[in-house]
Design a protein around this motif. Structure first.
Motif, short mmCIF file in Angstrom:
data_model
loop_
_atom_site.label_atom_id
_atom_site.label_comp_id
_atom_site.label_asym_id
_atom_site.label_seq_id
_atom_site.Cartn_x
_atom_site.Cartn_y
_atom_site.Cartn_z
N HIS A 63 -42.11 9.54 -32.89
CA HIS A 63 -42.80 10.74 -32.40
C HIS A 63 -42.63 10.89 -30.89
N LEU A 64 -42.72 9.77 -30.17
CA LEU A 64 -42.58 9.82 -28.71
C LEU A 64 -41.18 10.27 -28.30
N LEU A 77 -41.06 16.71 -18.64
CA LEU A 77 -40.57 15.86 -19.74
C LEU A 77 -40.73 16.54 -21.10
N LEU A 88 -40.02 13.66 -26.22
CA LEU A 88 -39.25 13.62 -24.98
C LEU A 88 -37.96 14.45 -25.08
N ILE A 136 -37.53 3.06 -23.36
CA ILE A 136 -38.67 3.77 -22.76
C ILE A 136 -39.75 4.13 -23.79
N ALA A 137 -39.41 4.12 -25.07
CA ALA A 137 -40.43 4.34 -26.10
C ALA A 137 -40.23 3.26 -27.17
N ARG A 145 -29.91 3.22 -26.60
CA ARG A 145 -30.56 2.04 -26.02
C ARG A 145 -31.66 2.45 -25.04
N TYR A 146 -31.39 3.48 -24.27
CA TYR A 146 -32.36 3.95 -23.28
C TYR A 146 -33.67 4.38 -23.95
N PHE A 147 -33.56 5.20 -25.00
CA PHE A 147 -34.79 5.67 -25.65
C PHE A 147 -35.51 4.53 -26.37
N TYR A 175 -49.34 7.53 -24.01
CA TYR A 175 -47.97 7.26 -23.60
C TYR A 175 -47.60 8.05 -22.33
N GLN A 194 -45.44 18.87 -32.71
CA GLN A 194 -45.72 17.47 -33.06
C GLN A 194 -46.46 17.36 -34.37
N MET A 242 -44.36 5.59 -34.67
CA MET A 242 -44.94 6.18 -33.45
C MET A 242 -43.88 6.32 -32.35
#
Lengths: 139, 139, 139
Positions: free
Chosen positions: A91-92, B96, A96, A71-72, A66-68, B67, B53, A88
């Protein structure tokens, strides 16, 4: 005499979320008969990642997912969107959390802590076959 | 017979953003004539980092840069600001994303996935010379 | 002749925050008499992590601690809360920063940059004994 072993491990994810992959990795390590050494794992994808996390509490896993997602988020304003709204953010989240892990091996086993497991973190909504490149060196 | 090789690779960044450094690293690996092994890379700085990436879509790269500018913004209220507004966010973005990578080598090449590239993530506004420490072990 | 060494290093944290652990690690490395090689460190816990960061500015450290308290706050709405309000944020901060580091060794010393130190990032409020598994290979 120092030795090494390499192996590709293919895992079929069940769609977005954390999947415990400790067992197949531990089994491969134990078959190499290397008592002391170093294990390296690379997730060969840009929309899935690898995480060492709490292996006992399913609620912790759900909180982490849920957290990820927060935040992304999929709702972000991304230029790269032709592969779907979940691409996308994937990828973020991979940036992280990272795609490689290095784990010392002691007594023929990974030196993980009692509450640590290795998780494949699938960031796409649909299941995917994810290949992990494993390398073990030692004696 | 197990062998190893070490090398410092200096890269001049072009200012803030992701820079594909896969080629010079791959070339160094191929010259070592180690078919199977492990490559490790350390970015020796606290305001630049290393990321595996997506290597094909420039839009994904731009989204990623945007981001990190959002989640670790220059406009934050930082105590450590004497080196410029872009310095503390640079440390946060490096924390991060991380400064070390471990990549198995198979068939004389890094076992990266088809869409994976290695990127130097410069977090300062101005170009900098960034040194990467590389280590390869195997046979 | 390639050699390796393994060691568990126990560190007592002082509660939440960054703790410089570069010295005991560097001392162990220097005693192994391995001139060129690779050091790997694993933090064997899910509520503490490892970070390579700026070793000179205490203000940067304080900013970094404040930042992670903001992006993974205790006030979040977590399902996994039976171990205290600081437990789930600890897992999130560990996921964001990672628990393993890989560092090339050159001339008998870690190839860290001038301003880089190794930090144990304690994410729980109370002090804990944290064990680090170290592995060094080389010659």
């Amino acid at each position: 005499m120092m030795r090494q072993a390499s192996r590709q491990l293919d895992i079929t994810s069940r769609g977005q979320g954390l999947m415990d992959v400790t067992r197949p990795i531990a089994e491969w390590v134990s078959r190499q008969e290397i008592g002391e050494g170093l294990l390296t794992i690379l997730c060969r994808h840009t929309s899935a990642s690898l995480l060492i996390q709490e292996n006992a509490a399913p609620a912790a896993r759900a909180d982490l997912e849920r957290y990820f997602a927060q935040i992304a988020p999929e709702s972000g304003d991304y230029a790269h969107d032709e592969e779907g709204a979940d691409d996308m953010p994937a990828h973020l989240r991979a940036a992280l959390t990272g795609v490689t892990l290095s784990i010392p091996v002691v007594g023929g086993r990974m030196a993980l802590g009692t509450w640590q497991g290795i998780f494949l973190f699938e960031h796409r909504r649909r299941p995917h076959v994810r290949s992990l490149a494993m390398h073990l060196i030692g004696r």
